[in-house]
Design an enzyme around this catalytic site. Structure first.
Site, PDB file in Angstrom:
ATOM      1  CG  ASP A 132      -1.602   1.259   1.484  1.00  0.00           C
ATOM      2  OD1 ASP A 132      -2.288   1.705   0.551  1.00  0.00           O
ATOM      3  OD2 ASP A 132      -1.481   1.834   2.580  1.00  0.00           O
ATOM      4  CG  ASP A 161      -1.031   8.578   1.931  1.00  0.00           C
ATOM      5  OD1 ASP A 161      -0.106   9.319   1.568  1.00  0.00           O
ATOM      6  OD2 ASP A 161      -1.841   8.859   2.828  1.00  0.00           O
ATOM      7  CG  ASP A 172      -1.990   2.871   6.215  1.00  0.00           C
ATOM      8  OD1 ASP A 172      -2.353   2.396   5.122  1.00  0.00           O
ATOM      9  OD2 ASP A 172      -2.314   4.010   6.591  1.00  0.00           O
TER      10      ASP A 172
HETATM   11  N1  PLP Z   1      -8.160   7.764  -2.284  1.00  0.00           N
HETATM   12  C1  PLP Z   1      -7.592   8.977  -2.403  1.00  0.00           C
HETATM   13  C2  PLP Z   1      -8.272  10.013  -3.245  1.00  0.00           C
HETATM   14  C3  PLP Z   1      -6.377   9.258  -1.755  1.00  0.00           C
HETATM   15  O1  PLP Z   1      -5.818  10.487  -1.889  1.00  0.00           O
HETATM   16  C4  PLP Z   1      -5.766   8.241  -0.968  1.00  0.00           C
HETATM   17  C5  PLP Z   1      -4.502   8.494  -0.278  1.00  0.00           C
HETATM   18  O2  PLP Z   1      -3.773   9.444  -0.548  1.00  0.00           O
HETATM   19  C6  PLP Z   1      -6.391   6.990  -0.878  1.00  0.00           C
HETATM   20  C7  PLP Z   1      -7.587   6.795  -1.540  1.00  0.00           C
HETATM   21  C8  PLP Z   1      -5.804   5.849  -0.093  1.00  0.00           C
HETATM   22  O3  PLP Z   1      -4.706   5.344  -0.809  1.00  0.00           O
HETATM   23  P1  PLP Z   1      -3.878   4.064  -0.313  1.00  0.00           P
HETATM   24  O4  PLP Z   1      -4.682   2.853  -0.695  1.00  0.00           O
HETATM   25  O5  PLP Z   1      -2.573   4.170  -1.094  1.00  0.00           O
HETATM   26  O6  PLP Z   1      -3.665   4.228   1.152  1.00  0.00           O
HETATM   27 CA    CA Z   2      -2.797   3.503   3.095  1.00  0.00          CA
END
Ligand code: PLP
Ligand code: CA
Length: 310
Positions: free
Chosen positions: A27, A29, A249
């Site tokens: 993953d 972020d 996370d």
């Molecule tokens: N959707 C959007 C629009 C986001 O900006 C983010 C994180 O920045 C996510 C979903 C979640 O992303 P991830 O699955 O990488 O945690």
């Molecule tokens: Ca994440």
């Protein structure tokens, strides 16, 4: 299998667990970076994993960036070079789904941002939107009579910062006109997007729910915890679930998908989840809460570094 116990992955155990894996799904972020800053030690950890011959893939629910943009962000933050094909974002995977599911000549009505449009274009999927709503008149009574595109056979809902009532009307009208013959897809159901400093904004799940509520039907979800996004990884690379680690996370997306797909799951505490939440699920008798418990956890993926030293 036996109950997952959320064990802290100490260097000794980490050597064993990483040694048994040939692929890691990350993953983004909350795991590799927070906002625009890399998690300290994360680029070094991934470089070592890659040097050891591990295959690295990136699996993100964020529909507001293309695969190319993710590859560029990884490069910019000092991660090992990644090809766009290693990146599985919900925008790319939604485009892939529609390319396979839409009949020839059919189009999608899209609530989303420019990245979603770019991935649909790259996949050759005809689409209307994303972009500002084209208002056919001053009020809802006019919108309900606006012309509909005869080619539309799907409604796709992604992160759309210009979501509005007129778009909701249009989405509903396509779904009503097409009935079950009109697909309803959501990129993901994340309910909140955490921002730096503890603030949060509504996530794509809120927009998907609005359309579901209007149309009285459930969307097919592309991103985590849906198995579909993992199937995209499997169709591009030869993946053995038992030799694959999902690192995330978030319990209800990353960890749930990994557990449902037979992967080893590793939670990192650099994002939205605390150990207390995991404990609550562990102590519960509810089977659906038990599937939110990861096999292992680390404070940060930088904690994997000692296990990767020679
Ligand atoms: N959707 C959007 C629009 C986001 O900006 C983010 C994180 O920045 C996510 C979903 C979640 O992303 P991830 O699955 O990488 O945690
Ligand atoms: Ca994440």
């Amino acid at each position: 299998g036996s109950a997952r116990r959320c064990l802290r992955l100490e260097p000794g155990a980490a050597r064993e667990v990483l040694g048994a894996a040939d692929t890691l799904l990350f993953d983004c972020d909350g795991v590799l970076w927070r906002g625009d800053a890399a998690v300290a030690g994360a680029p070094a950890a991934l470089s070592r994993l890659q040097a050891r011959g591990k295959r690295l893939c990136y699996v993100t629910n964020n529909s507001s960036r293309t695969r190319d943009a993710y590859a560029e962000k990884l490069r910019r933050l000092g991660f090992p070079p990644a090809e766009p094909r290693q990146v599985f974002g919900s925008a790319h995977c939604a485009a892939r789904y529609l390319r396979q599911a839409l009949p020839p000549g059919a189009a999608a009505y899209v609530l989303g941002g420019p990245a979603l449009g770019a991935e649909l274009r790259a996949a050759g999927v005809p689409h209307l939107g994303p972009g500002p709503a084209a208002l056919p008149g001053p009020g809802p009574a006019d919108w309900a009579r606006a012309p509909l595109d005869p080619a539309v056979r799907a409604v796709l809902v992604g992160f759309d910062e210009h979501f509005c009532y007129a778009k909701l009307c249009q989405a509903l009208r396509y779904l009503q006109r097409g009935g079950p013959g009109c697909l309803l897809l959501g990129t993901n159901r994340d309910h909140l997007l955490p921002l730096e400093g503890g603030a949060a904004i509504p996530g794509t799940g809120c927009l998907v729910k609005a359309v579901e509520m209007a149309a009285e039907r459930e969307a097919f979800i592309i991103g985590k915890p849906s198995r579909y996004i993992f199937d995209c990884v499997s169709s591009e690379f030869k993946i053995e679930p038992a030799r694959t680690i999902m690192v995330g996370d978030r319990l209800d997306t990353d960890i749930l998908m990994g557990n449902n797909c037979g992967l080893t799951t590793l939670l990192t505490l650099t994002g939205v989840t605390t150990l207390e939440e995991v404990k609550g699920h562990q102590e519960s008798d509810c089977p659906s809460r038990k599937s939110l418990v990861p096999d292992y956890y680390v404070d940060s993926i930088a904690d994997l570094l000692p296990a990767l030293e020679d």
